[in-house]
Design a protein around this motif. Structure first.
Motif, PDB file in Angstrom:
ATOM      1  N   UNK A 187      13.388   9.909   1.985  1.00  0.00           N
ATOM      2  CA  UNK A 187      12.640   8.732   2.435  1.00  0.00           C
ATOM      3  C   UNK A 187      11.902   9.022   3.731  1.00  0.00           C
ATOM      4  N   UNK A 188      10.657   8.595   3.773  1.00  0.00           N
ATOM      5  CA  UNK A 188       9.823   8.668   4.977  1.00  0.00           C
ATOM      6  C   UNK A 188       9.755   7.268   5.577  1.00  0.00           C
ATOM      7  N   UNK A 189       9.363   7.139   6.844  1.00  0.00           N
ATOM      8  CA  UNK A 189       9.246   5.801   7.430  1.00  0.00           C
ATOM      9  C   UNK A 189       8.305   4.921   6.599  1.00  0.00           C
ATOM     10  N   UNK A 190       8.701   3.679   6.416  1.00  0.00           N
ATOM     11  CA  UNK A 190       7.888   2.727   5.663  1.00  0.00           C
ATOM     12  C   UNK A 190       8.750   1.671   5.013  1.00  0.00           C
ATOM     13  N   UNK A 191       8.105   0.834   4.230  1.00  0.00           N
ATOM     14  CA  UNK A 191       8.793  -0.242   3.513  1.00  0.00           C
ATOM     15  C   UNK A 191       8.818   0.090   2.028  1.00  0.00           C
ATOM     16  N   UNK A 192       9.994  -0.095   1.433  1.00  0.00           N
ATOM     17  CA  UNK A 192      10.226   0.225   0.033  1.00  0.00           C
ATOM     18  C   UNK A 192      10.828  -0.986  -0.676  1.00  0.00           C
ATOM     19  N   UNK A 193      10.776  -0.944  -2.004  1.00  0.00           N
ATOM     20  CA  UNK A 193      11.506  -1.895  -2.828  1.00  0.00           C
ATOM     21  C   UNK A 193      12.200  -1.116  -3.937  1.00  0.00           C
ATOM     22  N   UNK A 194      13.294  -1.699  -4.439  1.00  0.00           N
ATOM     23  CA  UNK A 194      13.967  -1.112  -5.599  1.00  0.00           C
ATOM     24  C   UNK A 194      14.366  -2.230  -6.551  1.00  0.00           C
ATOM     25  N   UNK A 195      14.433  -1.881  -7.814  1.00  0.00           N
ATOM     26  CA  UNK A 195      14.757  -2.859  -8.843  1.00  0.00           C
ATOM     27  C   UNK A 195      15.131  -2.119 -10.120  1.00  0.00           C
ATOM     28  N   UNK A 196      15.421  -2.923 -11.135  1.00  0.00           N
ATOM     29  CA  UNK A 196      15.599  -2.390 -12.480  1.00  0.00           C
ATOM     30  C   UNK A 196      14.671  -3.158 -13.405  1.00  0.00           C
TER      31      UNK A 196
ATOM     32  N   UNK B  42       0.831  -1.205   0.000  1.00  0.00           N
ATOM     33  CA  UNK B  42       0.000   0.000   0.000  1.00  0.00           C
ATOM     34  C   UNK B  42       0.872   1.263   0.000  1.00  0.00           C
ATOM     35  N   UNK B  43       2.117   1.134   0.488  1.00  0.00           N
ATOM     36  CA  UNK B  43       3.056   2.253   0.475  1.00  0.00           C
ATOM     37  C   UNK B  43       3.348   2.769  -0.922  1.00  0.00           C
ATOM     38  N   UNK B  44       3.042   1.951  -1.921  1.00  0.00           N
ATOM     39  CA  UNK B  44       3.245   2.375  -3.301  1.00  0.00           C
ATOM     40  C   UNK B  44       2.425   3.621  -3.624  1.00  0.00           C
ATOM     41  N   UNK B  45       1.301   3.763  -2.905  1.00  0.00           N
ATOM     42  CA  UNK B  45       0.416   4.899  -3.126  1.00  0.00           C
ATOM     43  C   UNK B  45       0.796   6.120  -2.293  1.00  0.00           C
ATOM     44  N   UNK B  46       1.462   5.912  -1.166  1.00  0.00           N
ATOM     45  CA  UNK B  46       1.674   7.005  -0.219  1.00  0.00           C
ATOM     46  C   UNK B  46       3.123   7.418  -0.021  1.00  0.00           C
ATOM     47  N   UNK B  47       4.071   6.561  -0.332  1.00  0.00           N
ATOM     48  CA  UNK B  47       5.477   6.873  -0.082  1.00  0.00           C
ATOM     49  C   UNK B  47       6.138   7.488  -1.314  1.00  0.00           C
ATOM     50  N   UNK B  48       7.205   8.256  -1.105  1.00  0.00           N
ATOM     51  CA  UNK B  48       7.906   8.863  -2.245  1.00  0.00           C
ATOM     52  C   UNK B  48       8.556   7.800  -3.127  1.00  0.00           C
ATOM     53  N   UNK B  49       8.815   8.177  -4.373  1.00  0.00           N
ATOM     54  CA  UNK B  49       9.480   7.267  -5.299  1.00  0.00           C
ATOM     55  C   UNK B  49      10.425   8.048  -6.193  1.00  0.00           C
ATOM     56  N   UNK B  50      11.339   7.327  -6.811  1.00  0.00           N
ATOM     57  CA  UNK B  50      12.245   7.922  -7.782  1.00  0.00           C
ATOM     58  C   UNK B  50      12.562   6.865  -8.831  1.00  0.00           C
ATOM     59  N   UNK B  51      12.798   7.312 -10.058  1.00  0.00           N
ATOM     60  CA  UNK B  51      13.132   6.363 -11.117  1.00  0.00           C
ATOM     61  C   UNK B  51      13.807   7.095 -12.263  1.00  0.00           C
ATOM     62  N   UNK B  52      14.394   6.308 -13.141  1.00  0.00           N
ATOM     63  CA  UNK B  52      15.012   6.873 -14.322  1.00  0.00           C
ATOM     64  C   UNK B  52      15.773   5.824 -15.088  1.00  0.00           C
ATOM     65  N   UNK B  53      16.150   6.156 -16.307  1.00  0.00           N
ATOM     66  CA  UNK B  53      16.883   5.239 -17.174  1.00  0.00           C
ATOM     67  C   UNK B  53      18.177   5.864 -17.644  1.00  0.00           C
ATOM     68  N   UNK B  54      18.618   5.437 -18.794  1.00  0.00           N
ATOM     69  CA  UNK B  54      19.822   6.009 -19.389  1.00  0.00           C
ATOM     70  C   UNK B  54      21.130   5.469 -18.847  1.00  0.00           C
TER      71      UNK B  54
END
Length: 164
Positions: free
Chosen positions: A141-150, A116-128
């Motif tokens: 980053x705010x308190x919560x659970x995140x994931x990162x990937x490519x 559910x954090x996908x809706x409320x927590x900050x995110x960042x992304x990019x390519x290149x």
């Protein structure tokens, strides 16, 4: 009332010392504030189908396209994620410095809230991220659970826990 010169000199010295101390304390507080504003750098290295740091090793997967990683991860992802290092951070400003170490095609980076954090927590992304290229991705980053990937290199979803 008669006050000796030595007593006045000592009093003036004490006042000057107190003033110097106040300036030093103020300067230290200002320096600490500036350091608090400076983001912490997290370095991540992408190789074929993985980020090296959370897995603790480079598996040296050979890949020439995204589909290669999809096949590799179908066989290995669950076991690798069961052993990966969850990144534990405090809330605050971060720069994720991501490098394409040796993947022969363009990569990216995607950090977002988990569940559910996908809706409320900050995110960042990019390519290149072409072979040998390093890019910075800044986020608070705010308190919560995140994931990162490519998504372009089809890596597993590595976890971050932010508590503070």
């Amino acid at each position: 009332m008669h006050v000796s010169g030595k007593l006045l000199g000592a009093a003036a010295g004490a006042v000057a010392l107190a003033g110097l101390n106040a300036v030093l304390v103020s300067g230290a507080a200002e320096a600490a504030d500036k350091m608090a504003d400076k983001p912490k750098v997290i370095t991540l290295t992408q190789t074929g189908c993985q980020f090296v740091e959370p897995e603790g090793t480079d598996h040296h997967y050979k890949t020439s396209k995204k589909a290669d990683c999809e096949k590799i991860n179908d066989k290995t992802e669950d076991a690798r994620l069961a052993k990966h290092k969850v990144l534990k951070l405090k809330p605050g400003k971060y720069v994720f410095r991501v490098k394409n170490e040796n993947v022969p095609y363009m990569l990216g980076f995607y950090l977002r809230g988990q569940g559910i954090g996908r809706l409320t927590l900050p995110k960042t992304s990019g390519g290149g991220l072409h072979k040998g290229v390093t890019k910075d991705y800044e986020i608070t980053l705010k308190p919560g659970k995140y994931i990162y990937s490519c998504p372009l290199n089809t890596t597993p979803d590595y976890r971050i826990e932010v508590k503070g």
